[in-house]
Design an enzyme around this catalytic site. Structure first.
Site, short mmCIF file in Angstrom:
data_model
loop_
_atom_site.label_atom_id
_atom_site.label_comp_id
_atom_site.label_asym_id
_atom_site.label_seq_id
_atom_site.Cartn_x
_atom_site.Cartn_y
_atom_site.Cartn_z
N LYS A 84 0.84 -1.19 0.00
CA LYS A 84 0.00 0.00 0.00
C LYS A 84 0.88 1.25 0.00
CE LYS A 84 -4.12 1.66 2.53
NZ LYS A 84 -4.97 1.40 3.71
N SER A 159 -9.69 1.96 2.39
CA SER A 159 -8.64 2.70 1.72
C SER A 159 -7.61 1.79 1.03
CB SER A 159 -7.92 3.59 2.73
OG SER A 159 -7.29 2.82 3.76
N SER A 183 -10.63 -0.90 6.38
CA SER A 183 -9.90 -0.52 5.17
C SER A 183 -9.18 -1.65 4.46
CB SER A 183 -8.90 0.60 5.49
OG SER A 183 -9.55 1.81 5.75
#
Length: 471
Positions: A84, A159, A183
Site C-alpha cells: 500500500k 482505503s 480498510s
C-alpha cells in the site's frame, strides 16, 4: 513447469504458497513469476489503476538474484508482492495521495517492507489509496481513481482499494494494506480476495505515518491481502512483530455464531440470502452454526469506535484540512456523522480515558462470548461493490441498499468488533456473485486467535484459491 490452472487469468501459479514451492523446486523461476505479474500490470492497469508506482529494474534484479542463489531461501523467496502506498520503502516515494508530497522519498523501510525483504519477497511497487486514507473510495488527484477488476464501473473500496484490486487482477500475489475501520476488509469484499485485519499489535505499523510518528497507533493495524487463506497465513508469519506461539488448529467440533441482523446497518436482501446460503453450506457439513452476538450495544460501540478513531487521527487532521483547502473541497454540512467525527477529533485526554474504560468493558464481554464460540460470522459489507461515485467528503458518501441510499459510515457497525475491540477479522470470498460481483463473509475471533481464524477460513473455502477477476 507447474501445470496451468483453468481459473487463472494471470500468473504462473494460483497462489503464493504454490509459487514458493515451485521456485524452491526449480520448476519455475522467480524472474518468470515476476514477468507474469508485470504482464498483468501492462494488460490491465490502465483500466484498473491499482499499481501507481513501480520499480521494475529493482524487482528484476531481485528476481535474478533469487534465481542465482544457492541457499538462504526465505519463506517468500521469489514471490512478487506489492505494498500500500502509505508504507515507507527506503529510496522510494511515500505520498499519501497528496500532490504536495510527490517528492517525499522515504529514508528507511517500514516494518512490513523490512520483513518482506528479509523473507525474500520481490517488491514490484506500490498500490493506490485515497488521500491520507480518508475515504471508502480509492481515488486521489495525484494518481487518479482505482476501479474494480470485475467491473470497472464499480468501486474497489478503500482505503486499501489498490491493494485488493492488484491481488484480484493478478498484478501481485500478496499486498500489505492497513485497516482502522474496515480498510482491508471492505476492499477485500469488493474485489473478491482474502484480507486479514489481525489482532491489534500483531503487526507493527512503524513507518506508516505522514507525521513520522514513533508510537504504535490505537486501533489501526497492518495486514495482508491475498488469493488464499494459506497465503494470508504465510504473510502473517512473515510480518508478525514477535514470534507466534504454537499455531492453533481447528477443534474437531467447531462452534460458530452467526451475527443476527443489526437494525443500525441494513443489509441488501440479495447479499443476506447469499450469506445465509453460505452458513447453510456449513451446517450441511455438520458444523454447528447458531445465531448469536456478544452482549454489547452495537450502536453505542460503533459510536465509541468513531470517536476513538477520530481521536487517533486528530494529529493528521491538519494535514487533511490543508489538503482539502488546496483541493478546494468543502466540508460536509448538516451531517450527524460528520459532527461525531469533529467531536472525536477534539476529544480531551480525560474523555478519551473514559471512552477507553468503556471499550475495555466491552472487550471483557466479548471475551466471554468467545469462550462459547470459536468464530463469529458477520457480513463483510451491506452488499456487493457499489458503483464508483465521487463524493466531496467521506461523511457524505452513501451506498445503495435495497434501492435506498444509506450513509456508508454505517458499515462501521460491521467492522467495529475487529477495530474497536482489537480482534482479528478475516474477509473471505464465498463463491456467490450479485450483479456479477463477488461477495465475501467476515470471520471474527477472540483476541490473539489469528491462526485459528485463518484455519477456519481455509476450511470453509473448500478449494482455498480464488478466481481472479477478468472484468
Amino acid at each position: 513447469m507447474v501445470s496451468s490452472h483453468p481459473n487463472r487469468a494471470y500468473g504462473l501459479c494460483p497462489d503464493a504458497v504454490t509459487l514458493h514451492a515451485a521456485i524452491a523446486g526449480k520448476e519455475v523461476s522467480a524472474r518468470d513469476a515476476l514477468e507474469a505479474c508485470l504482464a498483468a500490470i501492462d494488460d490491465r492497469n490502465d483500466a484498473i489503476n491499482a499499481v501507481v508506482y513501480e520499480d521494475r529494474a529493482g524487482a528484476r534484479a531481485q528476481a535474478d538474484a533469487c534465481d542465482g542463489a544457492e541457499d538462504c531461501f526465505g519463506p517468500l523467496q521469489g514471490v512478487p508482492v506489492t505494498i500500500k502506498e502509505c508504507f515507507d520503502w527506503a529510496g522510494h516515494p511515500t505520498t499519501w495521495g497528496d500532490p504536495d508530497r510527490s517528492n517525499c522519498i522515504a529514508e528507511t523501510d517500514s516494518h512490513v517492507v523490512s520483513r518482506l525483504k528479509t523473507a525474500g519477497a520481490i517488491i514490484i511497487g506500490k498500490t493506490n489509496i485515497p488521500p491520507y486514507l480518508s475515504d471508502w473510495e480509492t481515488a486521489n488527484p495525484l494518481f487518479g481513481q482505482t476501479r474494480n477488476p470485475h467491473d470497472p464501473s464499480r468501486s474497489a473500496g478503500g482505503s486499501s482499494g489498490g491493494s485488493a484490486a492488484a491481488v484480484a487482477s493478478g498484478m501481485s500475489y500478496i499486498d500489505i494494506g492497513s485497516d482502522q475501520g474496515g480498510s482491508i476488509r471492505y476492499p477485500a469484499h469488493c474485489c473478491g480476495v482474502f484480507g486479514l485485519k489481525p489482532s491489534w499489535g500483531e503487526i507493527s505499523l512503524a513507518g506508516h505515518s505522514p507525521l513520522n510518528e514513533l508510537r504504535e497507533p490505537d486501533i489501526g493495524a497492518a495486514g495482508p491481502l491475498a488469493r488464499s487463506a494459506r497465503d494470508i497465513a504465510l504473510a502473517l508469519s512473515v510480518l508478525r512483530s514477535k514470534p507466534a506461539s504454537d499455531k492453533e488448529s481447528l477443534p474437531k467440533k467447531i462452534k460458530i455464531a452467526q451475527l443476527p441482523t443489526l437494525s443500525g446497518c441494513p443489509i441488501d436482501t440479495r447479499y443476506q440470502q447469499a450469506f445465509d446460503r453460505f452458513t447453510d453450506r456449513l451446517r450441511n457439513t455438520g458444523t454447528t452454526v447458531v445465531q448469536a452476538q456478544p452482549d454489547i450495544d452495537f450502536e453505542r460501540a460503533t459510536e465509541v469506535m468513531n470517536l476513538l478513531v477520530r481521536a487517533e487521527t486528530s494529529r493528521k487532521t491538519e494535514l487533511v484540512a490543508d489538503y482539502r483547502v488546496r483541493q478546494q473541497l468543502e466540508p460536509a454540512t448538516n451531517n450527524k456523522l460528520a459532527e461525531r467525527n469533529a467531536k472525536g477529533t477534539a476529544l480531551s485526554h480525560r474523555d478519551w480515558l473514559i471512552l477507553h474504560e468503556e471499550r475495555l468493558e466491552m472487550c471483557r464481554k466479548v471475551a466471554w462470548f468467545f469462550e462459547e464460540f470459536d468464530v463469529l460470522l458477520c457480513p463483510a459489507s451491506a452488499g456487493p461493490a457499489p458503483r464508483f461515485r465521487f463524493a466531496n467528503d467521506a461523511a457524505s458518501r452513501t451506498v445503495q441498499v435495497n434501492g435506498n441510499d444509506m450513509p456508508i459510515l454505517k458499515l462501521h457497525m460491521l467492522y467495529m468488533l475487529g477495530s474497536l475491540l482489537y480482534l482479528p477479522a478475516c474477509v473471505m470470498p464465498i463463491g456467490d456473485r450479485i450483479e456479477g460481483m463477488p461477495v465475501g463473509v467476515q470471520l471474527v475471533g477472540s483476541f490473539g486467535s489469528d491462526d485459528l481464524l485463518l484455519a477456519a477460513a481455509s476450511a470453509f473455502n473448500g478449494s482455498g484459491v480464488i478466481q481472479m477477476g477478468r472484468g
